[in-house]
Design a protein around this motif. Structure first.
Motif, PDB file in Angstrom:
ATOM      1  N   LEU A  93       0.830  -1.209   0.000  1.00 15.79           N
ATOM      2  CA  LEU A  93       0.000   0.000   0.000  1.00 15.79           C
ATOM      3  C   LEU A  93       0.862   1.257   0.000  1.00 15.79           C
ATOM      4  N   SER A  94       1.854   1.285   0.875  1.00 15.75           N
ATOM      5  CA  SER A  94       2.720   2.451   1.007  1.00 15.75           C
ATOM      6  C   SER A  94       3.492   2.724  -0.275  1.00 15.75           C
ATOM      7  N   LEU A  95       4.014   1.666  -0.882  1.00 16.28           N
ATOM      8  CA  LEU A  95       4.795   1.829  -2.106  1.00 16.28           C
ATOM      9  C   LEU A  95       3.912   2.258  -3.282  1.00 16.28           C
ATOM     10  N   ALA A  96       2.702   1.723  -3.346  1.00 15.83           N
ATOM     11  CA  ALA A  96       1.789   2.124  -4.422  1.00 15.83           C
ATOM     12  C   ALA A  96       1.456   3.608  -4.317  1.00 15.83           C
ATOM     13  N   GLN A  97       1.223   4.074  -3.086  1.00 20.10           N
ATOM     14  CA  GLN A  97       0.951   5.504  -2.899  1.00 20.10           C
ATOM     15  C   GLN A  97       2.177   6.336  -3.263  1.00 20.10           C
ATOM     16  N   GLU A  98       3.366   5.831  -2.924  1.00 21.71           N
ATOM     17  CA  GLU A  98       4.599   6.537  -3.292  1.00 21.71           C
ATOM     18  C   GLU A  98       4.718   6.650  -4.805  1.00 21.71           C
ATOM     19  N   ALA A  99       4.357   5.583  -5.525  1.00 18.24           N
ATOM     20  CA  ALA A  99       4.411   5.616  -6.990  1.00 18.24           C
ATOM     21  C   ALA A  99       3.437   6.657  -7.548  1.00 18.24           C
ATOM     22  N   TYR A 115      -6.524  -2.008  -6.346  1.00 21.81           N
ATOM     23  CA  TYR A 115      -6.629  -3.466  -6.199  1.00 21.81           C
ATOM     24  C   TYR A 115      -6.274  -3.893  -4.779  1.00 21.81           C
ATOM     25  N   ILE A 116      -5.198  -3.330  -4.241  1.00 16.84           N
ATOM     26  CA  ILE A 116      -4.761  -3.712  -2.888  1.00 16.84           C
ATOM     27  C   ILE A 116      -5.816  -3.313  -1.863  1.00 16.84           C
ATOM     28  N   LYS A 117      -6.373  -2.123  -2.009  1.00 19.01           N
ATOM     29  CA  LYS A 117      -7.395  -1.666  -1.069  1.00 19.01           C
ATOM     30  C   LYS A 117      -8.645  -2.545  -1.139  1.00 19.01           C
ATOM     31  N   ILE A 118      -9.076  -2.870  -2.337  1.00 15.72           N
ATOM     32  CA  ILE A 118     -10.253  -3.723  -2.485  1.00 15.72           C
ATOM     33  C   ILE A 118      -9.998  -5.102  -1.874  1.00 15.72           C
ATOM     34  N   ALA A 119      -8.804  -5.650  -2.130  1.00 18.53           N
ATOM     35  CA  ALA A 119      -8.468  -6.964  -1.571  1.00 18.53           C
ATOM     36  C   ALA A 119      -8.452  -6.931  -0.048  1.00 18.53           C
ATOM     37  N   GLY A 120      -8.133  -5.757   0.521  1.00 17.50           N
ATOM     38  CA  GLY A 120      -8.102  -5.623   1.974  1.00 17.50           C
ATOM     39  C   GLY A 120      -9.430  -5.229   2.578  1.00 17.50           C
ATOM     40  N   GLY A 121     -10.481  -5.102   1.758  1.00 18.79           N
ATOM     41  CA  GLY A 121     -11.808  -4.800   2.257  1.00 18.79           C
ATOM     42  C   GLY A 121     -12.231  -3.356   2.127  1.00 18.79           C
ATOM     43  N   THR A 146     -13.344  -1.366  -0.169  1.00 20.02           N
ATOM     44  CA  THR A 146     -13.872  -1.370  -1.525  1.00 20.02           C
ATOM     45  C   THR A 146     -14.149   0.037  -2.051  1.00 20.02           C
ATOM     46  N   GLU A 147     -14.701   0.889  -1.219  1.00 19.83           N
ATOM     47  CA  GLU A 147     -15.117   2.217  -1.684  1.00 19.83           C
ATOM     48  C   GLU A 147     -13.934   3.036  -2.194  1.00 19.83           C
ATOM     49  N   SER A 148     -12.884   3.161  -1.398  1.00 15.05           N
ATOM     50  CA  SER A 148     -11.743   3.965  -1.838  1.00 15.05           C
ATOM     51  C   SER A 148     -10.960   3.259  -2.937  1.00 15.05           C
ATOM     52  N   GLY A 149     -10.961   1.931  -2.915  1.00 13.59           N
ATOM     53  CA  GLY A 149     -10.283   1.183  -3.973  1.00 13.59           C
ATOM     54  C   GLY A 149     -10.927   1.412  -5.323  1.00 13.59           C
ATOM     55  N   PHE A 150     -12.268   1.353  -5.351  1.00 13.63           N
ATOM     56  CA  PHE A 150     -12.979   1.602  -6.599  1.00 13.63           C
ATOM     57  C   PHE A 150     -12.796   3.046  -7.065  1.00 13.63           C
ATOM     58  N   ALA A 151     -12.756   3.976  -6.118  1.00 15.91           N
ATOM     59  CA  ALA A 151     -12.582   5.382  -6.493  1.00 15.91           C
ATOM     60  C   ALA A 151     -11.262   5.582  -7.238  1.00 15.91           C
ATOM     61  N   LEU A 152     -10.213   4.926  -6.788  1.00 14.01           N
ATOM     62  CA  LEU A 152      -8.916   5.024  -7.456  1.00 14.01           C
ATOM     63  C   LEU A 152      -8.983   4.426  -8.862  1.00 14.01           C
ATOM     64  N   MET A 153      -9.619   3.270  -8.972  1.00 10.37           N
ATOM     65  CA  MET A 153      -9.730   2.625 -10.275  1.00 10.37           C
ATOM     66  C   MET A 153     -10.590   3.442 -11.235  1.00 10.37           C
TER      67      MET A 153
END
Length: 222
Positions: free
Chosen positions: A145-151, A173-179, A181-188
Motif C-alpha cells: 500500500l505504502s509503495l503504491a501511494q509513493e508511486a 486493487y490492494i485496497k479492495i483486496a483488503g476490504g 472497496t469504496e476507496s479502492g474503486f474510487a482510485l480505479m
C-alpha cells in the motif's frame, strides 16, 4: 486521381516512415509489418524498436515483441537514454515476474537500478517503486500500500499520466483486496476516466480498463 496507398503486395518505398504513420494511427498490424520490414533492412534506434515491440503486442506477435523490447533496451543504453532503458528493463522484469521467472525478473530489475543510479527522479523511478509494491502484495500488504501511494506521488510530481494510472489501479486493487472497496474503486474509476479520455498510452489504457473490469467481476458488480 491521386494514388494515396500502394497496391496490395507492392513494396513500400519507405517502410520506416510508413510504419511510423501506421503506429501513430494505431494500425497495429500495418505498423508491425512495416517497422519489421524497416528493421530487416537496417538497424532501428531505440524508439522505433520500442514502437515495433508495442505494435507486435497488439498484433498478437508476442515472441517478436519481446525480442524487439530487449533490443530497444540495448539501443537506449547505447544512445545514452538511461531513463527509457531503465523503464524498459522494469517492464521486462515485470513480465518475467508475472510468468513466474523470478530469477530473470531480478536480473532485469538490477539492470534498471544500474541505469537509474545517480539520476534525478523520473517516471522510471516510479515504476521501480511500483514493481516493488506489486511484489510485496502477498507477503506485506501494508508495504505494498505504502509503495503504491509513493508511486502515485512520483507520477504526480513528474506529471506522468501512465505511471499515475498504473499506480492508482494497483493501489485500488490492494485496497479492495483488503476490504476497503469504496476507496479502492474510487482510485480505479479515476484511472479509468483517464483511459477513456485518451490521456493514457494504448497499452496502459488497456491495462487500466482490464483491471477495472476484473475488479467488478471479482465483486460481482455487473
Amino acid at each position: 486521381m491521386t494514388e494515396t496507398t500502394a497496391p496490395t503486395g507492392s513494396p513500400v518505398a519507405d517502410p520506416l516512415a510508413a510504419g511510423r504513420v501506421a503506429y501513430g494511427r494505431h494500425e497495429w498490424r500495418e505498423a508491425f509489418d512495416r517497422l519489421g520490414e524497416a528493421d530487416r533492412a537496417g538497424s532501428l534506434g531505440g524508439e522505433d524498436l520500442e514502437s515495433l515491440s508495442t505494435a507486435a503486442f497488439f498484433a498478437a506477435e508476442a515472441t517478436a515483441g519481446n525480442e524487439a523490447k530487449e533490443r530497444a533496451y540495448r539501443a537506449y543504453v547505447a544512445e545514452g537514454n538511461a531513463v527509457r532503458a531503465a523503464y524498459l528493463a522494469l517492464d521486462i522484469a515485470h513480465e518475467h515476474g508475472y510468468a513466474g521467472r523470478h530469477s530473470m525478473a531480478s536480473a532485469w530489475l538490477r539492470k534498471a537500478e544500474q541505469q537509474l543510479d545517480g539520476l534525478p527522479e523520473s517516471y522510471a523511478h516510479g515504476y521501480a517503486v511500483l514493481l516493488r509494491s506489486e511484489a510485496a502484495i502477498v507477503a506485506d500488504p501494508e508495504l505494498a500500500l505504502s509503495l503504491a501511494q509513493e508511486a502515485i506521488d512520483i507520477g504526480n510530481r513528474v506529471a506522468d499520466a501512465d505511471l499515475r494510472a498504473n499506480a492508482q489501479t494497483n493501489l485500488g486493487y490492494i485496497k479492495i483486496a483488503g476490504g476497503d472497496t469504496e476507496s479502492g474503486f474510487a482510485l480505479m474509476e479515476e484511472a479509468s476516466i483517464a483511459a477513456i479520455n485518451d490521456e493514457l498510452s494504448p497499452v496502459v489504457s488497456g491495462i487500466t480498463c482490464c483491471r477495472m473490469i476484473s475488479a467488478c467481476r471479482d465483486l460481482t458488480d455487473y
